[in-house]
Write a protein that holds these residues in place. Sequence first.
Motif, PDB file in Angstrom:
ATOM      1  N   ARG A 104     -10.659 -12.289 -10.647  1.00 27.13           N
ATOM      2  CA  ARG A 104     -11.771 -12.053 -11.401  1.00 27.13           C
ATOM      3  C   ARG A 104     -12.483 -12.990 -11.579  1.00 27.13           C
ATOM      4  O   ARG A 104     -11.305 -13.597 -12.953  1.00 27.13           O
ATOM      5  CB  ARG A 104     -12.393 -10.532 -12.077  1.00 27.13           C
ATOM      6  N   SER A 124     -12.325   0.492  -5.493  1.00 27.81           N
ATOM      7  CA  SER A 124     -13.820  -0.337  -5.207  1.00 27.81           C
ATOM      8  C   SER A 124     -14.147  -1.120  -5.650  1.00 27.81           C
ATOM      9  O   SER A 124     -14.815  -2.374  -5.119  1.00 27.81           O
ATOM     10  CB  SER A 124     -14.528   1.288  -4.563  1.00 27.81           C
ATOM     11  N   GLN A 125     -13.941  -1.309  -7.739  1.00 26.21           N
ATOM     12  CA  GLN A 125     -14.228  -1.830  -7.656  1.00 26.21           C
ATOM     13  C   GLN A 125     -13.596  -3.661  -7.380  1.00 26.21           C
ATOM     14  O   GLN A 125     -14.198  -4.609  -8.060  1.00 26.21           O
ATOM     15  CB  GLN A 125     -13.965  -1.929  -9.601  1.00 26.21           C
ATOM     16  N   SER A 178     -14.082  -4.827 -17.510  1.00 23.61           N
ATOM     17  CA  SER A 178     -14.479  -4.279 -16.879  1.00 23.61           C
ATOM     18  C   SER A 178     -15.304  -2.612 -17.329  1.00 23.61           C
ATOM     19  O   SER A 178     -15.471  -1.740 -16.902  1.00 23.61           O
ATOM     20  CB  SER A 178     -14.083  -3.754 -15.177  1.00 23.61           C
TER      21      SER A 178
END
Length: 214
Positions: A214, A183-184, A146
Motif C-alpha cells: 500500500r 477485504s481491506q 489503517s
Amino acid sequence: MTAPASPGGSSPLRIGGFALLGLGVVAAVIGFATLAVSGTGGSAAAAPSQTATASASAPAATPSPGPSADGSVPLPHFGSSPTSATTEPTIATPPPAPAPAPAPVPAAGSVGGGGGAAVARVPLRVYNNGTIHGLAAQAAQDFRNSGWTVTAEGNYPSGIISTSTVYYRPGTDEQAAAQLLGSQFGLRVEPRFAGLDDASPGLIVIVTNDYQRR
C-alpha cells in the motif's frame, strides 16, 4: 115504583167513564210532549258547550291578506323552524413519527464493518513466507496506517503458504476482524490450521510474494 131507563138514553156512568178516558189521553199527550221538549233542550244546551270547546282548541284562522296596492298578492309568511345543531366530526391527528435512532458510534479500538456494525480491532502478528526481504515489516506498516495494532512481525519458515492469508480462531470475534482486514488488503481469510492452534490469541497474517503493498 121507578120506571126503568129507556134503552136508547145515555147512562150517567157511561158518560163519566168517557170523560175520564179523555182526560187520561190528554195527560199522556202532554207528558210525551214535555219529554220531547226536554230531550231537545238538553241536546241543544250541550251543543254550544262542545262548539265552544272545539273553538277554543282550534287555532284562530288568519285572514288571507288581500292584494297590495300594486295588484300583487303577498306571499304567506312562515315562522322560522328550529334547525338541529350539527356537530363536526373530530378527526384524530396521528402522532408524529419517531425520529430515527442515530447510528451507533464505533467505540475506541473498533472499526466499522459491513452494514455499519462495529468490529473490534484485534491485534495482529505478521509473518513473511515469501522471498522478498522486509515484506512482513512493509505489511505491518500498512496495517498500522489503517488503524490496526501490530504486536509482532517476523518470518514463517514452517511451511509454504500459497497466498497471503489472515488466520483467526473459529468461534471468536477474530473471525469478523479477519474478514474486515482481508477485504481491506485483498487477503485470503481462513481459520487457524493445526500448526497455529497453540499460538496466543490474535490474528496471524502470513504474507507471500503476492501481497500488494500500500
